[in-house]
Design an enzyme around this catalytic site. Sequence first.
Site, PDB file in Angstrom:
ATOM      1  N   TRP A 194       0.857  -1.189   0.000  1.00 57.06           N
ATOM      2  CA  TRP A 194       0.000   0.000   0.000  1.00 57.06           C
ATOM      3  C   TRP A 194       0.893   1.239   0.000  1.00 57.06           C
ATOM      4  O   TRP A 194       1.886   1.276   0.724  1.00 57.06           O
ATOM      5  CB  TRP A 194      -0.924   0.035   1.229  1.00 57.06           C
ATOM      6  CG  TRP A 194      -1.613   1.363   1.301  1.00 57.06           C
ATOM      7  CD1 TRP A 194      -2.648   1.786   0.521  1.00 57.06           C
ATOM      8  CD2 TRP A 194      -1.261   2.466   2.151  1.00 57.06           C
ATOM      9  NE1 TRP A 194      -2.971   3.091   0.842  1.00 57.06           N
ATOM     10  CE2 TRP A 194      -2.140   3.526   1.837  1.00 57.06           C
ATOM     11  CE3 TRP A 194      -0.293   2.655   3.142  1.00 57.06           C
ATOM     12  CZ2 TRP A 194      -2.077   4.767   2.475  1.00 57.06           C
ATOM     13  CZ3 TRP A 194      -0.228   3.888   3.785  1.00 57.06           C
ATOM     14  CH2 TRP A 194      -1.122   4.929   3.452  1.00 57.06           C
ATOM     15  N   GLU A 246      -3.034  -2.958  -2.589  1.00 56.41           N
ATOM     16  CA  GLU A 246      -4.172  -2.442  -1.814  1.00 56.41           C
ATOM     17  C   GLU A 246      -4.559  -1.048  -2.297  1.00 56.41           C
ATOM     18  O   GLU A 246      -3.774  -0.116  -2.207  1.00 56.41           O
ATOM     19  CB  GLU A 246      -3.776  -2.406  -0.328  1.00 56.41           C
ATOM     20  CG  GLU A 246      -4.858  -1.846   0.591  1.00 56.41           C
ATOM     21  CD  GLU A 246      -4.400  -1.761   2.062  1.00 56.41           C
ATOM     22  OE1 GLU A 246      -3.217  -2.029   2.334  1.00 56.41           O
ATOM     23  OE2 GLU A 246      -5.237  -1.400   2.909  1.00 56.41           O
ATOM     24  N   LYS A 301      -7.192   2.434  -2.561  1.00 60.52           N
ATOM     25  CA  LYS A 301      -7.768   3.350  -1.579  1.00 60.52           C
ATOM     26  C   LYS A 301      -8.485   4.486  -2.292  1.00 60.52           C
ATOM     27  O   LYS A 301      -8.216   4.747  -3.462  1.00 60.52           O
ATOM     28  CB  LYS A 301      -6.614   3.873  -0.708  1.00 60.52           C
ATOM     29  CG  LYS A 301      -7.015   4.792   0.406  1.00 60.52           C
ATOM     30  CD  LYS A 301      -5.919   4.845   1.459  1.00 60.52           C
ATOM     31  CE  LYS A 301      -6.288   5.879   2.508  1.00 60.52           C
ATOM     32  NZ  LYS A 301      -5.508   5.771   3.724  1.00 60.52           N
ATOM     33  N   ASP A 331      -9.503  -3.720   1.565  1.00 62.61           N
ATOM     34  CA  ASP A 331      -9.600  -3.072   2.878  1.00 62.61           C
ATOM     35  C   ASP A 331     -10.963  -2.408   2.909  1.00 62.61           C
ATOM     36  O   ASP A 331     -11.256  -1.541   2.077  1.00 62.61           O
ATOM     37  CB  ASP A 331      -8.462  -2.047   3.026  1.00 62.61           C
ATOM     38  CG  ASP A 331      -8.486  -1.329   4.377  1.00 62.61           C
ATOM     39  OD1 ASP A 331      -9.579  -0.897   4.806  1.00 62.61           O
ATOM     40  OD2 ASP A 331      -7.410  -1.174   4.992  1.00 62.61           O
ATOM     41  N   HIS A 365     -11.632   1.365   2.527  1.00 60.93           N
ATOM     42  CA  HIS A 365     -11.086   2.061   1.365  1.00 60.93           C
ATOM     43  C   HIS A 365     -12.052   2.238   0.201  1.00 60.93           C
ATOM     44  O   HIS A 365     -11.637   2.340  -0.950  1.00 60.93           O
ATOM     45  CB  HIS A 365      -9.835   1.321   0.875  1.00 60.93           C
ATOM     46  CG  HIS A 365      -8.683   1.466   1.819  1.00 60.93           C
ATOM     47  ND1 HIS A 365      -7.416   1.050   1.522  1.00 60.93           N
ATOM     48  CD2 HIS A 365      -8.608   2.008   3.061  1.00 60.93           C
ATOM     49  CE1 HIS A 365      -6.604   1.306   2.532  1.00 60.93           C
ATOM     50  NE2 HIS A 365      -7.314   1.881   3.483  1.00 60.93           N
ATOM     51  N   HIS A 368      -7.945  -6.607   4.505  1.00 62.95           N
ATOM     52  CA  HIS A 368      -7.690  -5.813   5.696  1.00 62.95           C
ATOM     53  C   HIS A 368      -9.059  -5.518   6.269  1.00 62.95           C
ATOM     54  O   HIS A 368      -9.777  -4.654   5.762  1.00 62.95           O
ATOM     55  CB  HIS A 368      -7.000  -4.490   5.349  1.00 62.95           C
ATOM     56  CG  HIS A 368      -5.514  -4.585   5.324  1.00 62.95           C
ATOM     57  ND1 HIS A 368      -4.702  -3.505   5.078  1.00 62.95           N
ATOM     58  CD2 HIS A 368      -4.680  -5.644   5.542  1.00 62.95           C
ATOM     59  CE1 HIS A 368      -3.436  -3.893   5.135  1.00 62.95           C
ATOM     60  NE2 HIS A 368      -3.401  -5.187   5.409  1.00 62.95           N
ATOM     61  N   ASP A 378     -11.888   6.634   6.631  1.00 68.06           N
ATOM     62  CA  ASP A 378     -11.068   5.433   6.831  1.00 68.06           C
ATOM     63  C   ASP A 378     -10.374   5.532   8.189  1.00 68.06           C
ATOM     64  O   ASP A 378      -9.159   5.630   8.275  1.00 68.06           O
ATOM     65  CB  ASP A 378     -10.046   5.363   5.683  1.00 68.06           C
ATOM     66  CG  ASP A 378      -9.169   4.128   5.759  1.00 68.06           C
ATOM     67  OD1 ASP A 378      -9.604   3.127   6.348  1.00 68.06           O
ATOM     68  OD2 ASP A 378      -8.042   4.178   5.219  1.00 68.06           O
ATOM     69  N   ASP A 435     -10.083   3.492  10.749  1.00 65.57           N
ATOM     70  CA  ASP A 435      -9.430   2.326  11.338  1.00 65.57           C
ATOM     71  C   ASP A 435      -9.799   2.087  12.795  1.00 65.57           C
ATOM     72  O   ASP A 435      -8.929   1.819  13.634  1.00 65.57           O
ATOM     73  CB  ASP A 435      -7.907   2.389  11.131  1.00 65.57           C
ATOM     74  CG  ASP A 435      -7.526   2.188   9.670  1.00 65.57           C
ATOM     75  OD1 ASP A 435      -7.783   1.100   9.150  1.00 65.57           O
ATOM     76  OD2 ASP A 435      -6.995   3.132   9.046  1.00 65.57           O
ATOM     77  N   ASP A 457      -6.808  -4.632  10.150  1.00 65.42           N
ATOM     78  CA  ASP A 457      -6.110  -3.342  10.005  1.00 65.42           C
ATOM     79  C   ASP A 457      -6.853  -2.275  10.800  1.00 65.42           C
ATOM     80  O   ASP A 457      -7.705  -1.581  10.274  1.00 65.42           O
ATOM     81  CB  ASP A 457      -6.037  -2.955   8.511  1.00 65.42           C
ATOM     82  CG  ASP A 457      -5.207  -1.688   8.299  1.00 65.42           C
ATOM     83  OD1 ASP A 457      -4.588  -1.200   9.269  1.00 65.42           O
ATOM     84  OD2 ASP A 457      -5.187  -1.181   7.153  1.00 65.42           O
TER      85      ASP A 457
HETATM   86  C1  RNT Z   1      -3.848   2.679   4.844  1.00 70.66           C
HETATM   87  C2  RNT Z   1      -3.893   1.226   4.566  1.00 70.66           C
HETATM   88  C3  RNT Z   1      -2.726   0.431   5.070  1.00 70.66           C
HETATM   89  C4  RNT Z   1      -2.294   0.801   6.455  1.00 70.66           C
HETATM   90  C5  RNT Z   1      -1.344  -0.187   7.105  1.00 70.66           C
HETATM   91  C6  RNT Z   1      -0.633   0.413   8.264  1.00 70.66           C
HETATM   92  O1  RNT Z   1      -5.004   3.332   4.539  1.00 70.66           O
HETATM   93  O2  RNT Z   1      -5.076   0.686   5.062  1.00 70.66           O
HETATM   94  O3  RNT Z   1      -3.006  -0.908   4.954  1.00 70.66           O
HETATM   95  O4  RNT Z   1      -3.374   0.967   7.312  1.00 70.66           O
HETATM   96  O5  RNT Z   1      -0.510  -0.718   6.181  1.00 70.66           O
HETATM   97 ZN    ZN Z   2      -5.243  -1.456   4.975  1.00 66.65          ZN
END
Ligand code: RNT
Ligand code: ZN
Length: 411
Positions: free
Chosen positions: A178, A217, A219, A251, A254, A278, A286, A288, A318
């Site tokens: 990523w 990955e 986004k 993810d 994303h 993720h 996003d 997390d 994640d």
């Molecule tokens: C960021 C991505 C990525 C990170 C990690 C730390 O938006 O989700 O995967 O969160 O690699």
């Molecule tokens: Zn991620």
Amino acid sequence: MYSEAKETYARYGIDTEKVLEQIRKVPVSINCWQGDDVIGFEKNAGSLSGGIQTTGNYPGRARNAQELMRDFEFALSFIPGAKRLNLHASYLVTDKVKDRNEIEAEDYRAWTEFAKKNSLGLDFNPTCFSHPMVVNNLTLSSPHENVRDFWVEHCRRSRLVAQFMAKETGSHSLCNLWIPDGFKDTPADRLTPRLRLKESLDRIYDSELDGVIDSVESKVFGIGVESFTVGSSEFYLSYAAKHKGISLLLDNGHYHPTEAVSEKISALLCYFDWLPFHVTRSVRWDSDHVVRLDDELREIAKELVRCNALDKALIGLDFFDASINRITAWIVGTRNMKKALLMAMLEDNATMQDDQEKEDYTHLFAYSEQMKNLPWQEVWKEFLRRENIADDFSWFDDVRRYEKEELLKRG
Ligand code: RNT
Ligand code: ZN
């Protein structure tokens, strides 16, 4: 209680013993970066950048590998079933000052030893953020050749580290890429950066490596890079589809807020051998947040079970929340992922799929709601007992004790 639940499930054609056997074997890859707010152990580690953010200052952040390992092992003792550890390149363990374009397998030997001791598979990620070579929010798509070269070298070495991890652990290693690349404001040229990223990827993925599963990955946006993301969904989906051996990592933070990752799984299964994830929880962006046992998590798990895709899924987490006890975050987040999988396995999917094929939508509607009345909690508790984990809330007292005796003593 369990044997009663077992009988109830048997009436719906579900063998809870088989389910217990199955759930034990599905590994969840736990992200190391929840333990230290995505900082890592580099000698000159700066602050977190790349459009991602950890907020909160709960005491007890792991400041070095010893502390992170101790915290992680403690968290593991409350998580049932198969587990993996997901590492970032910035978590290297060495006395030397090493820049990202100098990392080597040896720098991660402490982790392969740790993994072997704790029966963990290992996954890996190049760290393309929080570094001065991220110039104007660009890495692999930068207009500067030296910047691109630096990150290509880092990513190539990361894949070799993953290969080493696979060899040491005897399991595969997912190497997921990523990058934060994007623009804060509307670009004049969207194509050139994407063509440069494509070229950089070709240099990184010039050969397949034993034991390594590669993924990219995508986004939508990041903080400070709101207007344009080089590695968008269409960009990486196309790249992965066109390049043998490259998978697309999903993810669920994303995508646009009304897009659901659960809906994408079956589409990708038509084309890809591996489906890396993720799993996270995004609140308005996003963000997390730690994974809760919510509807979308359950839907993702249901898709994997209903599509018979558990052997293709590479489930990773994640999230990074620094406002609560970080070990609690690991335990609850990982357990929720496993609970969602267990609940999905405890549905009478065969009957519902048959309903759909027979176009009996009325039975499907009523029966799928009926599934919610079944006693999955009893099977969950049985799972914990068989793994020698207390089946009540007493783990929380243990974490509180650890917090008092260990975490609060950290500066
Ligand atoms: C960021 C991505 C990525 C990170 C990690 C730390 O938006 O989700 O995967 O969160 O690699
Ligand atoms: Zn991620």
